[in-house]
Scaffold this motif. Structure first.
Motif, mmCIF file in Angstrom:
data_model
loop_
_atom_site.group_PDB
_atom_site.id
_atom_site.type_symbol
_atom_site.label_atom_id
_atom_site.label_comp_id
_atom_site.label_asym_id
_atom_site.label_seq_id
_atom_site.Cartn_x
_atom_site.Cartn_y
_atom_site.Cartn_z
ATOM 1 N N CYS A 8 0.793 -1.222 0.000
ATOM 2 C CA CYS A 8 0.000 0.000 0.000
ATOM 3 C C CYS A 8 0.833 1.283 0.000
ATOM 4 O O CYS A 8 0.285 2.368 -0.180
ATOM 5 N N GLY A 9 2.141 1.175 0.226
ATOM 6 C CA GLY A 9 3.013 2.345 0.217
ATOM 7 C C GLY A 9 3.168 3.041 1.551
ATOM 8 O O GLY A 9 3.874 4.047 1.648
ATOM 9 N N ALA A 10 2.552 2.523 2.606
ATOM 10 C CA ALA A 10 2.680 3.145 3.924
ATOM 11 C C ALA A 10 4.056 2.918 4.543
ATOM 12 O O ALA A 10 4.426 3.572 5.513
ATOM 13 N N VAL A 11 4.820 1.983 3.977
ATOM 14 C CA VAL A 11 6.215 1.769 4.360
ATOM 15 C C VAL A 11 7.018 1.721 3.067
ATOM 16 O O VAL A 11 6.692 0.956 2.155
ATOM 17 N N ALA A 12 8.017 2.573 2.970
ATOM 18 C CA ALA A 12 8.895 2.600 1.797
ATOM 19 C C ALA A 12 10.310 2.856 2.283
ATOM 20 O O ALA A 12 10.526 3.421 3.359
ATOM 21 N N PHE A 13 11.277 2.454 1.470
ATOM 22 C CA PHE A 13 12.663 2.565 1.901
ATOM 23 C C PHE A 13 13.595 2.656 0.698
ATOM 24 O O PHE A 13 13.226 2.328 -0.430
ATOM 25 N N GLU A 14 14.821 3.092 0.982
ATOM 26 C CA GLU A 14 15.909 3.142 0.012
ATOM 27 C C GLU A 14 17.116 2.459 0.628
ATOM 28 O O GLU A 14 17.329 2.544 1.838
ATOM 29 N N ILE A 15 17.877 1.787 -0.218
ATOM 30 C CA ILE A 15 19.110 1.127 0.216
ATOM 31 C C ILE A 15 20.243 1.653 -0.643
ATOM 32 O O ILE A 15 20.170 1.580 -1.877
ATOM 33 N N GLU A 16 21.274 2.178 -0.005
ATOM 34 C CA GLU A 16 22.455 2.652 -0.722
ATOM 35 C C GLU A 16 23.488 1.543 -0.794
ATOM 36 O O GLU A 16 23.723 0.844 0.192
ATOM 37 N N GLY A 17 24.110 1.408 -1.944
ATOM 38 C CA GLY A 17 25.191 0.443 -2.087
ATOM 39 C C GLY A 17 24.696 -0.961 -2.333
ATOM 40 O O GLY A 17 23.493 -1.218 -2.405
ATOM 41 N N PRO A 18 25.623 -1.897 -2.435
ATOM 42 C CA PRO A 18 25.252 -3.276 -2.778
ATOM 43 C C PRO A 18 24.536 -3.988 -1.638
ATOM 44 O O PRO A 18 24.716 -3.665 -0.469
ATOM 45 N N ALA A 19 23.731 -4.955 -2.013
ATOM 46 C CA ALA A 19 23.028 -5.814 -1.067
ATOM 47 C C ALA A 19 23.499 -7.246 -1.271
ATOM 48 O O ALA A 19 23.912 -7.617 -2.377
ATOM 49 N N ARG A 20 23.429 -8.039 -0.231
ATOM 50 C CA ARG A 20 23.810 -9.443 -0.306
ATOM 51 C C ARG A 20 22.869 -10.177 -1.264
ATOM 52 O O ARG A 20 21.688 -9.812 -1.374
ATOM 53 N N GLY A 68 9.636 -6.687 10.921
ATOM 54 C CA GLY A 68 8.934 -5.465 10.573
ATOM 55 C C GLY A 68 7.918 -5.732 9.477
ATOM 56 O O GLY A 68 8.201 -6.461 8.517
ATOM 57 N N PHE A 69 6.742 -5.138 9.616
ATOM 58 C CA PHE A 69 5.676 -5.353 8.640
ATOM 59 C C PHE A 69 4.834 -4.092 8.537
ATOM 60 O O PHE A 69 4.922 -3.192 9.372
ATOM 61 N N CYS A 70 4.001 -4.037 7.511
ATOM 62 C CA CYS A 70 3.086 -2.910 7.365
ATOM 63 C C CYS A 70 1.795 -3.233 8.106
ATOM 64 O O CYS A 70 1.158 -4.253 7.828
ATOM 65 N N SER A 71 1.421 -2.357 9.029
ATOM 66 C CA SER A 71 0.199 -2.580 9.810
ATOM 67 C C SER A 71 -1.064 -2.288 9.008
ATOM 68 O O SER A 71 -2.166 -2.617 9.440
ATOM 69 N N ARG A 72 -0.918 -1.705 7.837
ATOM 70 C CA ARG A 72 -2.092 -1.414 6.990
ATOM 71 C C ARG A 72 -2.380 -2.549 6.009
ATOM 72 O O ARG A 72 -3.486 -3.043 5.935
ATOM 73 N N CYS A 73 -1.370 -2.946 5.221
ATOM 74 C CA CYS A 73 -1.608 -3.973 4.195
ATOM 75 C C CYS A 73 -1.102 -5.357 4.593
ATOM 76 O O CYS A 73 -1.403 -6.336 3.930
ATOM 77 N N GLY A 74 -0.309 -5.446 5.671
ATOM 78 C CA GLY A 74 0.156 -6.736 6.165
ATOM 79 C C GLY A 74 1.440 -7.246 5.547
ATOM 80 O O GLY A 74 1.878 -8.351 5.876
#
Length: 128
Positions: A8-20, A68-74
């Motif tokens: 639903c977009g109520a939680v969004a994030f950005e990650i800088e650099g490489p990920a495993r 961690g989870f979104c309490s709106r969309c689950g």
């Protein structure tokens, strides 16, 4: 940079650099929280920045970690071990293209009895 969000977009994030590379966890907790196995990447916590967090909630799933989870969309989004400077992030929450690949299957002895871990040629580990 990687970006991601819940449904639903109520939680969004950005990650800088490489990920495993992505790991598929077949433990009972991951299967119950995701509805199947949980595929996630991992990054240093200080390289992930929340850009929306109105729906973010945390559930203490064991005596050493929380989810961690979104309490709106689950949507299930994060797994974080106490005292660790890294955070696991749901591969399914990331916007494509990610450039990531599936690396291995873990906790396979607890996989569901309704599926087989197939012919992907990746390691199948009973532990992490």
């Amino acid at each position: 940079m990687l970006t991601g969000s819940c449904l639903c977009g109520a939680v969004a994030f950005e990650i800088e650099g490489p990920a495993r590379p992505v790991t598929a966890c077949h433990c009972g907790q991951c299967r119950k929280v995701s509805g199947h196995f949980w595929a996630s990447t991992e990054v240093p916590r200080d390289r992930m920045r929340l850009t929306a967090e109105t729906g973010l909630a945390w559930y203490r799933s064991s005596d050493f970690a929380r989810r961690g989870f979104c309490s709106r969309c689950g949507a299930t989004l994060f797994w974080e071990m106490d005292g660790d400077d890294r955070i696991s992030v749901s591969g399914g929450a990331l916007e494509a293209p990610t450039g990531l690949t599936l690396e291995k299957h873990i906790f396979t002895r607890w996989k569901g009895d309704y599926y087989e871990i197939g012919a992907d040629g990746l390691p199948h580990l009973d532990e992490y």
